[in-house]
Enzyme design. Structure first.
Site, PDB file in Angstrom:
ATOM      1  N   TYR A   1       0.830  -1.207   0.000  1.00 17.68           N
ATOM      2  CA  TYR A   1       0.000   0.000   0.000  1.00 17.68           C
ATOM      3  C   TYR A   1       0.862   1.253   0.000  1.00 17.68           C
ATOM      4  O   TYR A   1       1.688   1.460   0.905  1.00 17.68           O
ATOM      5  CB  TYR A   1      -0.947   0.010   1.195  1.00 17.68           C
ATOM      6  CG  TYR A   1      -2.084  -0.989   1.088  1.00 17.68           C
ATOM      7  CD1 TYR A   1      -2.349  -1.670  -0.112  1.00 17.68           C
ATOM      8  CD2 TYR A   1      -2.891  -1.264   2.172  1.00 17.68           C
ATOM      9  CE1 TYR A   1      -3.387  -2.590  -0.213  1.00 17.68           C
ATOM     10  CE2 TYR A   1      -3.950  -2.180   2.079  1.00 17.68           C
ATOM     11  CZ  TYR A   1      -4.186  -2.841   0.884  1.00 17.68           C
ATOM     12  OH  TYR A   1      -5.213  -3.746   0.807  1.00 17.68           O
TER      13      TYR A   1
ATOM     14  N   HIS B   1      -1.855 -12.273   0.196  1.00 17.16           N
ATOM     15  CA  HIS B   1      -2.623 -11.308  -0.582  1.00 17.16           C
ATOM     16  C   HIS B   1      -3.290 -11.866  -1.833  1.00 17.16           C
ATOM     17  O   HIS B   1      -4.407 -11.486  -2.182  1.00 17.16           O
ATOM     18  CB  HIS B   1      -1.696 -10.142  -0.964  1.00 17.16           C
ATOM     19  CG  HIS B   1      -2.399  -8.833  -1.108  1.00 17.16           C
ATOM     20  ND1 HIS B   1      -1.751  -7.628  -1.030  1.00 17.16           N
ATOM     21  CD2 HIS B   1      -3.697  -8.519  -1.335  1.00 17.16           C
ATOM     22  CE1 HIS B   1      -2.611  -6.634  -1.189  1.00 17.16           C
ATOM     23  NE2 HIS B   1      -3.800  -7.150  -1.384  1.00 17.16           N
TER      24      HIS B   1
ATOM     25  N   GLN C   1     -10.175 -12.345   2.851  1.00 11.27           N
ATOM     26  CA  GLN C   1     -10.629 -11.020   2.438  1.00 11.27           C
ATOM     27  C   GLN C   1     -10.927 -11.045   0.946  1.00 11.27           C
ATOM     28  O   GLN C   1     -10.060 -11.335   0.125  1.00 11.27           O
ATOM     29  CB  GLN C   1      -9.551  -9.969   2.762  1.00 11.27           C
ATOM     30  CG  GLN C   1     -10.054  -8.547   2.653  1.00 11.27           C
ATOM     31  CD  GLN C   1      -9.016  -7.526   3.087  1.00 11.27           C
ATOM     32  OE1 GLN C   1      -8.444  -6.819   2.254  1.00 11.27           O
ATOM     33  NE2 GLN C   1      -8.756  -7.445   4.377  1.00 11.27           N
TER      34      GLN C   1
END
Length: 321
Positions: free
Chosen positions: A55, A126, A178
């Site tokens: 990020y 991720h 997620q």
């Protein structure tokens, strides 16, 4: 009826912190923005903060690290989760996914250094790495857990079969997955609601790709975390003119319900997700304190079945089978 059981089902996403996705260092304005977002979230009862090593190229984590350096007691007031596994193009190779033990271990150490902390409550992988060696991953996970650097392991953007392969290797269910889930991104829901009906083929391949992912998470107690939970803001005031008619109609319905229920449009959009029995947690992709407070109102809102289905049908643009 108002209740407060959803407090820990809101997570503040930190992708927007740290300035641009460039090599410019963080400045006082970036740190101040992060501080305002954190305080607004904590004041609203939100305790979990979602990061990733990529990020703003690590600067989102650096902003938090600076906050902890300046206010050491702040770390004890919140929970941190971060993600690793995406590598951008460099001199060695193109953009790729890397869940090798060496990369995971190095990524965690780098995140902890940037965050100015000695542990993460949750580490998430991720993206699925086609070259993942499950046994190698399990060894890396055992090292991280034994060292106290990571409390729990989760994933992001993985389907049920990929989760089962990892769970078999590590010997325990994953803590979380997620995934993009919202009133706008409904393939996770349509895949079940429209099963065995003529509508189902028109939903493929996105809906069919979900398979039993939702059911697996529910049965194994894996927390579902919805990224993109605010549906790009399309239902709460930011729909572009070219958006489908169903989007504009649903935005109107959201505004009407918000007025009727004396809450914010953001709360209505999030409460729709929170109403699902899978106990989905919503990742809020905003660093604006006012918007964080508007989202937090979802903690006190439980939609009726009728309201839930009205929103679902409106967003679909057609009635259910």
């Amino acid at each position: 009826m108002p209740h407060h059981t959803t407090t820990q089902r809101l997570v503040l996403g930190c992708m927007g912190l740290g300035g641009g996705w460039d090599a410019n260092p963080i400045g006082e304005a970036d740190i101040a923005r992060a501080h305002a977002a954190v305080e607004a979230a904590l004041d609203a009862g939100i305790r979990r903060f979602d990061h990733a090593d990529i990020y703003t190229l690590g600067k989102a984590e650096q902003c938090f690290g600076e906050l902890f350096r300046r206010q050491p007691a702040l770390r004890g007031r919140l929970q941190l989760q971060s993600k690793c596994g995406i590598r951008f193009a460099d001199a060695c190779a193109p953009k790729r996914y890397d869940l090798s033990a060496a990369h995971i271990l190095a990524s965690v150490d780098a995140s902890l250094a940037r965050l100015h902390t000695d542990h993460l409550e949750l580490l998430m992988l991720h993206r699925p790495d086609p070259l993942l060696e499950a046994d190698e991953l399990a060894e890396a996970w055992q090292r991280l857990k034994a060292s106290g650097k990571v409390g729990r392991l989760g994933v992001s953007n993985m389907h049920g079969a990929q989760m089962r392969a990892i769970e078999r290797a590590i010997g325990t269910p994953l803590a979380a997955n997620q995934l993009e889930m919202s009133l706008l991104k409904r393939d996770w829901l349509d895949s079940g609601a429209c099963f065995n009906d003529a509508q189902a083929p028109s939903l493929a391949p996105a809906a069919s790709a979900w398979g039993d992912t939702l059911a697996h998470c529910q049965l194994q107690g894996v927390e579902l975390q919805a990224w993109g939970a605010l549906a790009r803001g399309w239902y709460s005031g930011a729909a572009p003119g070219h958006a489908p008619a169903a989007v504009h109609a649903t935005a109107g319905l959201v505004r009407k319900l918000a007025e009727e229920l004396a809450t914010s449009p953001e709360a209505v959009v999030l409460a729709w997700l929170l109403r699902h029995p899978a106990r989905i947690s919503a990742v809020l992709g905003s660093s604006d304190p006012a918007r964080i407070r508007a989202c937090a109102q979802a903690q006190d809102l439980t939609l009726s079945r009728e309201h839930w289905y009205r929103l679902y049908e409106s967003a679909r643009g057609q009635e259910l089978p």
